[in-house]
Design an enzyme around this catalytic site. Structure first.
Site, mmCIF file in Angstrom:
data_model
loop_
_atom_site.group_PDB
_atom_site.id
_atom_site.type_symbol
_atom_site.label_atom_id
_atom_site.label_comp_id
_atom_site.label_asym_id
_atom_site.label_seq_id
_atom_site.Cartn_x
_atom_site.Cartn_y
_atom_site.Cartn_z
ATOM 1 N N ASP A 293 60.404 -9.803 108.309
ATOM 2 C CA ASP A 293 60.812 -11.175 107.966
ATOM 3 C C ASP A 293 59.695 -12.186 108.166
ATOM 4 O OD1 ASP A 293 63.430 -10.135 107.560
ATOM 5 O OD2 ASP A 293 63.734 -10.224 109.726
ATOM 6 N N LYS B 167 56.594 -11.958 103.762
ATOM 7 C CA LYS B 167 55.680 -11.178 102.918
ATOM 8 C C LYS B 167 55.950 -11.411 101.435
ATOM 9 C CE LYS B 167 57.079 -7.450 105.003
ATOM 10 N NZ LYS B 167 57.795 -7.993 106.151
ATOM 11 N N GLY B 168 57.240 -11.592 101.085
ATOM 12 C CA GLY B 168 57.602 -11.773 99.672
ATOM 13 C C GLY B 168 56.883 -12.971 99.086
ATOM 14 N N GLY C 187 64.251 -7.552 102.564
ATOM 15 C CA GLY C 187 64.730 -8.704 101.808
ATOM 16 C C GLY C 187 63.588 -9.687 101.684
ATOM 17 N N HIS C 188 63.029 -9.777 100.495
ATOM 18 C CA HIS C 188 61.875 -10.653 100.286
ATOM 19 C C HIS C 188 62.308 -11.885 99.501
ATOM 20 C CE1 HIS C 188 58.990 -7.006 100.826
ATOM 21 N NE2 HIS C 188 59.551 -7.403 101.939
ATOM 22 N N THR C 189 62.278 -13.024 100.153
ATOM 23 C CA THR C 189 62.668 -14.250 99.462
ATOM 24 C C THR C 189 61.469 -14.806 98.710
ATOM 25 O OG1 THR C 189 64.243 -14.688 101.217
ATOM 26 C CG2 THR C 189 63.705 -16.540 99.781
ATOM 27 N N THR D 199 68.920 -9.717 104.121
ATOM 28 C CA THR D 199 69.685 -8.566 103.658
ATOM 29 C C THR D 199 71.084 -8.547 104.265
ATOM 30 O OG1 THR D 199 67.656 -7.343 103.370
ATOM 31 C CG2 THR D 199 69.649 -6.022 103.549
ATOM 32 N N ARG E 45 63.674 18.191 104.027
ATOM 33 C CA ARG E 45 63.500 18.837 102.716
ATOM 34 C C ARG E 45 64.818 19.177 102.025
ATOM 35 N NH1 ARG E 45 59.342 21.977 105.827
ATOM 36 N NH2 ARG E 45 60.704 21.021 107.332
ATOM 37 N N GLN F 14 59.303 -4.315 105.801
ATOM 38 C CA GLN F 14 59.386 -4.161 107.248
ATOM 39 C C GLN F 14 58.031 -4.544 107.874
ATOM 40 O OE1 GLN F 14 60.890 -1.344 105.301
ATOM 41 N NE2 GLN F 14 62.569 -2.773 105.334
ATOM 42 N N ARG G 293 72.461 -11.570 109.301
ATOM 43 C CA ARG G 293 72.558 -11.664 110.766
ATOM 44 C C ARG G 293 71.609 -12.732 111.301
ATOM 45 N NH1 ARG G 293 71.234 -5.582 112.465
ATOM 46 N NH2 ARG G 293 69.814 -5.807 110.707
ATOM 47 N N PRO G 294 72.030 -13.477 112.383
ATOM 48 C CA PRO G 294 71.094 -14.429 112.978
ATOM 49 C C PRO G 294 69.906 -13.675 113.571
ATOM 50 C CG PRO G 294 73.206 -14.434 114.157
ATOM 51 C CD PRO G 294 73.332 -13.444 113.041
#
Ligand code: IMP
Length: 430
Positions: free
Chosen positions: A13, A16-17, A40-42, A298, A142, A222, A301-302
């Site tokens: 968070d 990066k987006g 989740g990339h805003t 995503t 596998r 991540q 959550r706080p």
């Protein structure tokens, strides 16, 4: 060589987006290399605000080739939903490719994720519940199913036959269920058909781009402190989100990477369980959460908020050979009268000079703080380093000194324009 890797420097968070969106405007190829729709990339640009989970942030530029790389785990339903959402904003997908080697998240992976989290009780990891961990463990076991398998009915049947014996017995022992094979098979054949034009071996595309000297962006998801090897295990994700994982997941040798950019928030956040030495559970933490809109992209959550941890950040810079830092959300600190930076850890009064590998030990460390004066002035309109208030410059310069890495970019607001380039973007690709 014009390959730039953008990696998360903290617990995710970091923004990066937005960084990738900015750099993608000058890139000919963007490769998302790891993780799944746990990310989740805003991205906020002239077409609107978008929450991307799987589609690389270069998708807004029709000239840029976007690849969902081999290291990613793909939930086809989530991907198709994201594509529908983007199509409503007239985004097109002729430039989107999915590696046929990427693994698929199945409904039974989500079920397994949910049940295992419930069984962990108080020790739960706080996963995003997207089935990412179980999909990666099946890959290693596998018994995974790859995106390319969705295009061949017979092969897919064989893959399911291999996987479902194991999955049935595992899930049954937990009281979970798996859809009947014919329905599951048909559903994933349908997904394969819907994604057919995007699925292909991506290795030739990437090699051609390298040979042409194209500007290639490796888009991280991540972050390094969630790395399965180097993060706060077991409170980690199941992939290698750092620079080494970028090479592995994209299929690019390490010598091709020209620059590694570590993206760090000007403070720290974490979502989910696990140790967080500089966490603030007081009103300063609340202020950071509210000013920074620190709620998961995503899961909603706080996020837990805290001071900047230079010990952890330095460790991350070393692990990834970061060439430059990108600072995000500097403006969130604008109101604070004083700021603290964690410059060391101690346990029972004794200073330690390493990042503890044990969660028990990391949970016990007391941060050693250095205090700096705040600036209590808006930084929103700063567009050069010299536009920043002196105390904001001092704060960033002190962080650079502690990390031993120079700054490339600073963001002071959510829009593309609210950025300060200390190093021109074109130079990062040089
Ligand atoms: P998983 O990746 O869903 O298995 O979750 C494992 C841990 O990684 C949990 O603590 C999640 O909150 C965290 N995590 C996974 N993806 C992200 C992300 O994109 N941002 C922040 N935390 C994440």
């Amino acid at each position: 060589m014009s390959v730039v890797a953008v990696i998360g420097g903290q617990w995710g968070d970091e923004g990066k987006g937005r960084v990738v969106d900015l750099l993608a405007q000058q890139a000919q190829m963007v490769i998302r290399y790891s993780g799944g729709n746990n990310a989740g990339h805003t991205v906020i640009n002239d077409r609107g605000t978008f929450k991307l989970h799987l589609v690389p942030a270069g998708i807004f530029n029709p000239e840029t080739i976007n690849i969902i790389g081999t290291g990613v785990v793909v939930d086809p339903a989530a991907l198709l939903e994201e594509m529908t959402m983007l199509a409503e904003a007239d985004v097109t997908f002729d430039n989107l490719y999915i590696s046929d080697r990427a693994h698929v998240i199945m409904p039974y992976h989500r079920e397994q994720d949910r049940i295992q989290e419930a069984l962990r009780g108080d020790g739960r990891l706080g996963t995003t519940g997207r089935g990412v961990g179980p999909a990666y463990s099946d890959k290693m076991e596998r018994i995974g199913i790859r995106v390319g398998d969705l295009l061949h009915s017979e092969t897919l049947l064989q893959c399911f036959a291999r996987a479902l014996d194991v999955k049935h017995s595992l899930l049954q022992s937990y009281g979970g269920t798996i859809e009947p094979l014919p329905a599951l098979h048909q559903q994933f054949i349908d997904y394969g058909q819907q994604l057919r034009s995007h699925i292909r071996p991506t290795h030739p595309l990437v090699q051609q781009a390298l040979r042409r000297g194209d500007r290639i962006l490796l888009e991280g998801a991540q972050a390094s402190l969630l790395d399965v090897d180097w993060g706060t295990y077991p409170y980690v994700t199941s992939s290698a989100p750092g620079a080494a994982g970028a090479c592995q997941g994209a299929g690019i040798g390490p010598r091709e990477v020209s620059h590694v950019l570590g993206v760090f928030k000007a403070y720290t956040t974490r979502v989910g369980g696990g140790p967080f030495p500089t966490e603030l559970t007081d009103e300063t933490g609340d202020l950071l959460r509210e000013r920074g809109h620190e709620y998961g992209t995503t899961t909603g959550r706080p996020r837990r908020c805290g001071w900047f941890d230079a010990v952890a950040a330095r460790y991350v810079c070393e692990l990834n050979s970061c060439d430059y830092i990108v600072w995000t959300k500097l403006d969130i600190l604008d109101e604070l009268p004083t700021l603290r930076i964690c410059t060391g850890y101690q346990i029972n009064g004794a200073k330690i000079d390493y990042m503890p590998s044990s969660v028990a030990e990391l949970s016990q460390v007391q941060p050693i703080y250095e205090e700096l004066p705040g600036w209590q002035t808006s930084t929103d309109n700063a567009r050069t380093f010299d536009d920043l208030p002196p105390n904001a410059k001092r704060y960033l310069e002190r962080l650079e000194e502690l990390l031993g890495v120079p700054t490339a970019l600073i963001s002071v607001g959510p829009s593309r324009e609210a950025s300060i380039e200390r190093v021109p973007i074109a130079a990062l690709f040089a």
